[in-house]
Design a protein around this motif. Structure first.
Motif, PDB file in Angstrom:
ATOM      1  N   GLY A 164      41.152  36.681  29.881  1.00 16.45           N
ATOM      2  CA  GLY A 164      39.823  36.894  29.339  1.00 16.45           C
ATOM      3  C   GLY A 164      38.721  36.870  30.379  1.00 16.45           C
ATOM      4  N   GLU A 165      38.844  35.998  31.383  1.00 18.18           N
ATOM      5  CA  GLU A 165      37.768  35.819  32.350  1.00 18.18           C
ATOM      6  C   GLU A 165      37.903  36.692  33.592  1.00 18.18           C
ATOM      7  N   ASP A 214      43.399  34.261  34.498  1.00 19.22           N
ATOM      8  CA  ASP A 214      42.843  34.186  33.145  1.00 19.22           C
ATOM      9  C   ASP A 214      42.575  35.599  32.631  1.00 19.22           C
ATOM     10  N   ASN A 271      45.898  32.967  28.544  1.00 17.01           N
ATOM     11  CA  ASN A 271      45.782  34.176  27.721  1.00 17.01           C
ATOM     12  C   ASN A 271      45.420  33.771  26.297  1.00 17.01           C
ATOM     13  N   LYS A 272      44.192  33.289  26.140  1.00 18.47           N
ATOM     14  CA  LYS A 272      43.751  32.752  24.852  1.00 18.47           C
ATOM     15  C   LYS A 272      43.764  33.802  23.740  1.00 18.47           C
ATOM     16  N   GLY A 273      43.563  35.064  24.115  1.00 17.48           N
ATOM     17  CA  GLY A 273      43.532  36.116  23.103  1.00 17.48           C
ATOM     18  C   GLY A 273      44.886  36.753  22.838  1.00 17.48           C
ATOM     19  N   ASN A 274      45.946  36.222  23.485  1.00 15.14           N
ATOM     20  CA  ASN A 274      47.291  36.780  23.354  1.00 15.14           C
ATOM     21  C   ASN A 274      47.322  38.298  23.589  1.00 15.14           C
ATOM     22  N   ASP A 275      46.583  38.721  24.615  1.00 13.05           N
ATOM     23  CA  ASP A 275      46.546  40.139  24.966  1.00 13.05           C
ATOM     24  C   ASP A 275      47.880  40.574  25.568  1.00 13.05           C
ATOM     25  N   ASN A 276      48.141  41.846  25.490  1.00  7.32           N
ATOM     26  CA  ASN A 276      49.342  42.416  26.091  1.00  7.32           C
ATOM     27  C   ASN A 276      49.148  42.492  27.602  1.00  7.32           C
TER      28      ASN A 276
END
Length: 238
Positions: free
Chosen positions: A191-192, A189, A212-217
């Motif tokens: 974010g976590e 995860d 990847n809820k925030g669609n981070d790279n």
């Protein structure tokens, strides 16, 4: 500083799963077990979610267990919470294994843990502590692992914070007496789990069941499947 300690997430990392399917099966099982006691399924599910939110917002003043049951008692009453607490425990002991059918199994999880044992590295199971110990040990078993494979594992009884609060990781390191520069966090995860980097830990993003809820790279993190993880661990363990 040399890496001496590896922290692992469980759900979606050592234990492959689709989180939405897992949650649906879990709620279906616990609702069925509690229905004879007068728990309407939707209200029970809503209450568990609210209890989970209370744990995530925990400021460290109480354990996550206390935070959850305080929220539960606020909705159902102290007497009902106290009376039915053992039934929840029985559900995890007697029925929770039914949920294993919706989870996967990857023997490489065992291989990775055994590799770290051979190398003499410390191992911690850093699963988000929103479940009691009995439920965490069950999920370990589904992954082919046991408490003996880890120096420490987090549960709602022994934790005062939740992911993604960096204090969750700080609490672990304080309890095991380890500097963040000596540690690496492995999780699925973004974010976590990858937030552990904020307190000075190295990280590895396992992408088999990535969240990847925030669609981070994700290119900013070492990442890949179990084979890539093993290769990465061989490098950091040297």
């Amino acid at each position: 500083m040399k890496i001496t300690t590896i922290l692992f997430d469980l759900d979606g990392t050592l234990l492959p799963m689709d989180q939405e399917i897992f949650v649906k099966a879990y709620f279906g099982g616990i609702s069925k077990r509690l229905a004879p006691l007068g728990y309407e399924p939707q209200k029970l599910i809503s209450t568990i979610w609210e209890g989970t939110a209370a744990m995530v917002k925990n400021d460290g003043s109480v354990t996550n267990e206390i935070a959850f049951w305080k929220q539960f008692a606020g909705l159902y009453g102290e007497e009902k919470a106290r009376r039915d607490y053992p039934v929840f425990e029985c559900y995890y002991q007697e029925n929770f294994d039914d949920v294993a059918r919706v989870c996967g199994h990857d023997p490489r999880a065992r291989e990775v843990v055994d590799f770290l044992k051979e190398k003499g590295l410390r191992r911690v199971l850093a699963t988000n502590p929103i479940f009691p110990s009995v439920a965490t040990e069950k999920r370990m078993a589904w992954a082919g692992l046991s408490p003996l494979d880890f120096e420490y594992f987090t549960t709602y009884e022994n934790s005062h914070y939740c992911k993604p609060n960096p204090s969750y990781y700080r609490e672990i390191l304080e309890k095991i007496g380890c500097d963040p520069a000596e540690c690496a966090m492995v999780g699925n995860d973004v974010g976590e789990d990858m937030i552990a980097r904020e307190i000075g830990m190295q990280v590895f993003l396992l992408t088999d069941c990535i969240i990847n809820k925030g669609n981070d790279n994700v290119e900013q993190y070492p990442h890949g499947g179990f084979d890539d993880l093993l290769d990465w661990l061989k490098k950091v363990a040297d």
